[in-house]
Scaffold this motif. Structure first.
Motif, PDB file in Angstrom:
ATOM      1  N   GLY A 273       0.819  -1.219   0.000  1.00 51.09           N
ATOM      2  CA  GLY A 273       0.000   0.000   0.000  1.00 51.09           C
ATOM      3  C   GLY A 273       0.845   1.258   0.000  1.00 51.09           C
ATOM      4  N   ASP A 274       1.960   1.237   0.733  1.00 51.48           N
ATOM      5  CA  ASP A 274       2.842   2.401   0.774  1.00 51.48           C
ATOM      6  C   ASP A 274       3.513   2.616  -0.575  1.00 51.48           C
ATOM      7  OD1 ASP A 274       2.309   3.037   3.389  1.00 51.48           O
ATOM      8  OD2 ASP A 274       4.108   2.072   4.204  1.00 51.48           O
ATOM      9  N   PHE A 275       3.954   1.539  -1.183  1.00 47.13           N
ATOM     10  CA  PHE A 275       4.604   1.662  -2.484  1.00 47.13           C
ATOM     11  C   PHE A 275       3.633   2.223  -3.517  1.00 47.13           C
ATOM     12  CE2 PHE A 275       5.615  -0.022  -6.695  1.00 47.13           C
ATOM     13  CZ  PHE A 275       6.867   0.533  -6.870  1.00 47.13           C
ATOM     14  N   MET A 276       2.461   1.646  -3.612  1.00 49.35           N
ATOM     15  CA  MET A 276       1.475   2.110  -4.588  1.00 49.35           C
ATOM     16  C   MET A 276       1.033   3.539  -4.279  1.00 49.35           C
ATOM     17  SD  MET A 276       1.225  -0.024  -6.965  1.00 49.35           S
ATOM     18  CE  MET A 276      -0.189   0.631  -7.821  1.00 49.35           C
ATOM     19  N   GLY A 277       0.873   3.853  -3.003  1.00 52.91           N
ATOM     20  CA  GLY A 277       0.508   5.204  -2.609  1.00 52.91           C
ATOM     21  C   GLY A 277       1.569   6.210  -3.014  1.00 52.91           C
ATOM     22  N   MET A 278       2.833   5.828  -2.818  1.00 53.35           N
ATOM     23  CA  MET A 278       3.934   6.708  -3.211  1.00 53.35           C
ATOM     24  C   MET A 278       3.890   6.953  -4.725  1.00 53.35           C
ATOM     25  SD  MET A 278       8.060   6.018  -3.082  1.00 53.35           S
ATOM     26  CE  MET A 278       7.973   4.774  -4.382  1.00 53.35           C
ATOM     27  N   VAL A 279       3.722   5.879  -5.488  1.00 50.85           N
ATOM     28  CA  VAL A 279       3.707   6.016  -6.944  1.00 50.85           C
ATOM     29  C   VAL A 279       2.508   6.851  -7.393  1.00 50.85           C
ATOM     30  CG1 VAL A 279       3.479   4.757  -9.132  1.00 50.85           C
ATOM     31  CG2 VAL A 279       5.009   3.889  -7.346  1.00 50.85           C
ATOM     32  N   GLU A 280       1.335   6.577  -6.812  1.00 51.93           N
ATOM     33  CA  GLU A 280       0.116   7.263  -7.255  1.00 51.93           C
ATOM     34  C   GLU A 280       0.037   8.718  -6.802  1.00 51.93           C
ATOM     35  OE1 GLU A 280      -3.024   4.748  -5.861  1.00 51.93           O
ATOM     36  OE2 GLU A 280      -2.607   3.210  -7.355  1.00 51.93           O
ATOM     37  N   ARG A 281       0.572   9.015  -5.610  1.00 51.31           N
ATOM     38  CA  ARG A 281       0.365  10.360  -5.068  1.00 51.31           C
ATOM     39  C   ARG A 281       1.632  11.212  -4.941  1.00 51.31           C
ATOM     40  NH1 ARG A 281      -2.988   6.993  -2.589  1.00 51.31           N
ATOM     41  NH2 ARG A 281      -1.797   6.597  -0.736  1.00 51.31           N
ATOM     42  N   ASP A 282       2.785  10.575  -4.817  1.00 52.91           N
ATOM     43  CA  ASP A 282       3.982  11.355  -4.513  1.00 52.91           C
ATOM     44  C   ASP A 282       4.941  11.530  -5.693  1.00 52.91           C
ATOM     45  OD1 ASP A 282       2.953  11.302  -1.944  1.00 52.91           O
ATOM     46  OD2 ASP A 282       4.244   9.665  -1.293  1.00 52.91           O
ATOM     47  N   LEU A 283       4.732  10.811  -6.761  1.00 48.35           N
ATOM     48  CA  LEU A 283       5.671  10.867  -7.878  1.00 48.35           C
ATOM     49  C   LEU A 283       5.047  11.571  -9.080  1.00 48.35           C
ATOM     50  CD1 LEU A 283       7.236   7.287  -7.602  1.00 48.35           C
ATOM     51  CD2 LEU A 283       8.069   9.433  -6.645  1.00 48.35           C
ATOM     52  N   PRO A 284       5.877  12.163  -9.938  1.00 51.09           N
ATOM     53  CA  PRO A 284       5.343  12.951 -11.064  1.00 51.09           C
ATOM     54  C   PRO A 284       5.005  12.125 -12.309  1.00 51.09           C
ATOM     55  CG  PRO A 284       7.717  13.148 -11.000  1.00 51.09           C
ATOM     56  CD  PRO A 284       7.325  12.318  -9.798  1.00 51.09           C
ATOM     57  N   PHE A 285       4.860  10.808 -12.138  1.00 48.69           N
ATOM     58  CA  PHE A 285       4.502   9.959 -13.275  1.00 48.69           C
ATOM     59  C   PHE A 285       3.566   8.867 -12.797  1.00 48.69           C
ATOM     60  CE2 PHE A 285       8.848   9.024 -11.804  1.00 48.69           C
ATOM     61  CZ  PHE A 285       8.674   7.765 -11.250  1.00 48.69           C
ATOM     62  N   ARG A 286       2.918   8.220 -13.744  1.00 51.24           N
ATOM     63  CA  ARG A 286       1.942   7.177 -13.435  1.00 51.24           C
ATOM     64  C   ARG A 286       2.612   5.844 -13.162  1.00 51.24           C
ATOM     65  NH1 ARG A 286      -3.209   8.292 -17.234  1.00 51.24           N
ATOM     66  NH2 ARG A 286      -3.153  10.529 -17.047  1.00 51.24           N
ATOM     67  N   TYR A 287       1.802   4.909 -12.668  1.00 47.08           N
ATOM     68  CA  TYR A 287       2.330   3.578 -12.375  1.00 47.08           C
ATOM     69  C   TYR A 287       2.863   2.897 -13.632  1.00 47.08           C
ATOM     70  CZ  TYR A 287       2.930  -1.199 -10.958  1.00 47.08           C
ATOM     71  OH  TYR A 287       3.488  -2.427 -10.732  1.00 47.08           O
ATOM     72  N   SER A 288       2.221   3.121 -14.782  1.00 47.90           N
ATOM     73  CA  SER A 288       2.693   2.480 -16.016  1.00 47.90           C
ATOM     74  C   SER A 288       4.128   2.907 -16.330  1.00 47.90           C
ATOM     75  CB  SER A 288       1.761   2.800 -17.185  1.00 47.90           C
ATOM     76  OG  SER A 288       1.700   4.198 -17.392  1.00 47.90           O
ATOM     77  N   THR A 289       4.445   4.165 -16.104  1.00 48.15           N
ATOM     78  CA  THR A 289       5.816   4.640 -16.324  1.00 48.15           C
ATOM     79  C   THR A 289       6.745   4.028 -15.288  1.00 48.15           C
ATOM     80  OG1 THR A 289       4.991   6.706 -17.239  1.00 48.15           O
ATOM     81  CG2 THR A 289       7.277   6.704 -16.459  1.00 48.15           C
ATOM     82  N   ALA A 290       6.315   3.999 -14.037  1.00 47.54           N
ATOM     83  CA  ALA A 290       7.128   3.385 -12.982  1.00 47.54           C
ATOM     84  C   ALA A 290       7.405   1.923 -13.310  1.00 47.54           C
ATOM     85  CB  ALA A 290       6.419   3.501 -11.638  1.00 47.54           C
ATOM     86  N   ASN A 291       6.391   1.223 -13.763  1.00 51.71           N
ATOM     87  CA  ASN A 291       6.540  -0.188 -14.100  1.00 51.71           C
ATOM     88  C   ASN A 291       7.564  -0.380 -15.221  1.00 51.71           C
ATOM     89  OD1 ASN A 291       5.795  -2.963 -13.867  1.00 51.71           O
ATOM     90  ND2 ASN A 291       4.572  -2.735 -15.713  1.00 51.71           N
ATOM     91  N   ARG A 292       7.502   0.476 -16.229  1.00 54.74           N
ATOM     92  CA  ARG A 292       8.467   0.382 -17.337  1.00 54.74           C
ATOM     93  C   ARG A 292       9.884   0.660 -16.855  1.00 54.74           C
ATOM     94  NH1 ARG A 292       4.089   3.222 -20.525  1.00 54.74           N
ATOM     95  NH2 ARG A 292       3.230   1.550 -21.792  1.00 54.74           N
TER      96      ARG A 292
END
Length: 196
Positions: A76-95
């Motif tokens: 939950g923390d990881f996904m929350g960080m990606v969704e709310r704290d980073l300037p890109f979407r999860y799809s970019t993070a995943n790539r």
């Protein structure tokens, strides 16, 4: 857009952990010359090349940080960080994560990759046989564009049945066009012979 984080008190153990050497290399940041002070083509090219290389290294470092964060943080923390704290979407993070993992696993030669994580991601999607063919054809190089990899995949993955179907459709289209042209020729000949 990244949200502003609320400050929290950090424990001594957390500080020690933060200051401990990391297996994840920090991005290299160089001092940037003032654009107004650059005067020659060589000066500009050198400054831009350094920044481009730095950007490439940062994409790889970001992927490594994301991979490490995913192993350390709760889901939950990881996904929350990606969704709310980073300037890109999860799809970019995943790539970015997949690119870093593939390079770190030695699946792709880090010294011969293009500077775009999106292009490298397309290379990651190649299966081992396709990757081997890509290397043999010189496709894995710094000059490769994303579209080059996509086109390469399409050519390799086009099944003979699909090509045959495509050829049959094209033949039927051409035969129908020929029949239309033949009918038009016959009509014009009849019209011309009627005028005589």
């Amino acid at each position: 857009m990244a949200r502003k984080l609320t400050p929290r008190i950090v424990t001594a153990d957390e500080v020690s952990e933060m200051l401990a050497p990391s297996a994840v290399p920090a991005p290299r940041l160089t001092r940037r010359p003032e654009p107004g002070k650059l005067r020659t083509r060589a000066n500009f090219a050198d400054a831009i090349l350094r920044l481009w290389t730095e950007a490439e290294e940062n994409f790889l470092a970001i992927g490594r940080y994301l991979n490490h964060a995913k192993t350390v943080l709760d889901h939950g923390d990881f996904m929350g960080m990606v969704e709310r704290d980073l300037p890109f979407r999860y799809s970019t993070a995943n790539r970015l994560m997949k690119v870093a993992a593939a390079i770190d696993a030695g699946e792709l030669p880090a010294d011969r990759l293009p500077p775009s994580y999106a292009t490298v991601y397309e290379m990651v999607l190649l299966n081992p046989d396709e990757r081997e063919q890509a290397q043999a054809q010189g496709l894995i190089s710094p000059a490769t564009r994303r579209q080059d990899v996509i086109d390469f995949k399409k050519r390799l993955r086009a099944s003979p049945a699909t090509e045959e179907e495509s050829d049959r459709r094209e033949l039927a289209r051409l035969e129908a066009e020929r029949a239309r042209i033949d009918a038009r020729i016959m009509a014009l000949k009849a019209k011309l012979s009627a005028r005589r």
